[in-house]
Write an enzyme that holds these catalytic residues in place. Structure first.
Site, PDB file in Angstrom:
ATOM      1  CB  VAL A   1      12.360  -0.258  -3.147  1.00  0.00           C
ATOM      2  CG1 VAL A   1      10.994  -0.202  -2.678  1.00  0.00           C
ATOM      3  CG2 VAL A   1      12.878  -1.378  -3.354  1.00  0.00           C
TER       4      VAL A   1
ATOM      5  CG  HIS B   1       3.745  -2.682  -0.223  1.00  0.00           C
ATOM      6  ND1 HIS B   1       3.083  -1.873  -1.212  1.00  0.00           N
ATOM      7  CD2 HIS B   1       4.386  -3.471  -1.097  1.00  0.00           C
ATOM      8  CE1 HIS B   1       3.096  -2.602  -2.488  1.00  0.00           C
ATOM      9  NE2 HIS B   1       4.112  -3.504  -2.198  1.00  0.00           N
TER      10      HIS B   1
END
Ligand code: INI
Length: 158
Positions: free
Chosen positions: A84, A91
């Site tokens: 990530v 987000h």
């Protein structure tokens, strides 16, 4: 010397079975994490037949699939791999937070080691550094942790 009894895992769980769940998002990074994890398991004597790899769309999907895999009771540990990267992603916190919380929840609810091999970084450069270049390989680390946890839980029994 001390009389305190210390129990810790080792890396000898060569007969254990492992599920690796890996995200396809940021696949060029996650592929390196996967290579690192497989390399560690093989070097520690785990047979390829004892390893299954399942691919999911993104890190947010890791917990549900990890839970399904854990629920089969076919594996001694699940290794979750993903990347990530904050970059321009608004987000990031939701994806990274949901992924981490979800995987922790799977480990506790299924009573199974779930190794967290998910990079949560600000930049692609930081991800590359942690995927087999100058800051090690988070996939390898997760595989080592999985091996150690299988061994530790076997020693603890119950
Ligand atoms: N998924 C990732 O694995 N890494 C990311 O960096 C990422 N970003 O940045 O958005 C990401 N998003 C997708 C997410 O995991 C889900 O697949 C998607 O939201 C659908 O549920």
């Amino acid at each position: 010397m001390t009389d305190i009894r210390t129990i810790e895992g080792d890396y000898t769980a060569t007969t254990a079975r492992f599920a690796i769940v890996a995200s396809k998002f940021n696949g060029f990074i996650v592929d390196s994490l996967l290579r690192g994890a497989l390399d560690v398991l093989r070097r520690h004597g785990v047979d390829d037949k004892s390893i299954e790899v399942v691919q999911v769309p993104g890190a947010f999907e890791l917990p549900l699939v990890a839970k399904r895999l854990a629920a089969t009771r076919r594996y001694d540990a699940v290794i979750a791999l993903g990347a990530v990267i904050r970059g321009g992603t608004a987000h990031f916190d939701y994806v990274a937070g949901g992924c981490a919380r979800g995987l922790a929840e799977v480990a506790l609810s299924c009573d199974l080691p779930v190794a967290f091999g998910v990079l949560t970084v600000d930049t692609i450069e930081q991800a590359i550094e942690r995927a087999g270049t100058k800051a090690g390989n988070k996939g390898s680390d997760a595989a080592l942790t999985a091996l150690e946890m299988v061994s530790l839980l076997r020693k603890l029994g119950g």
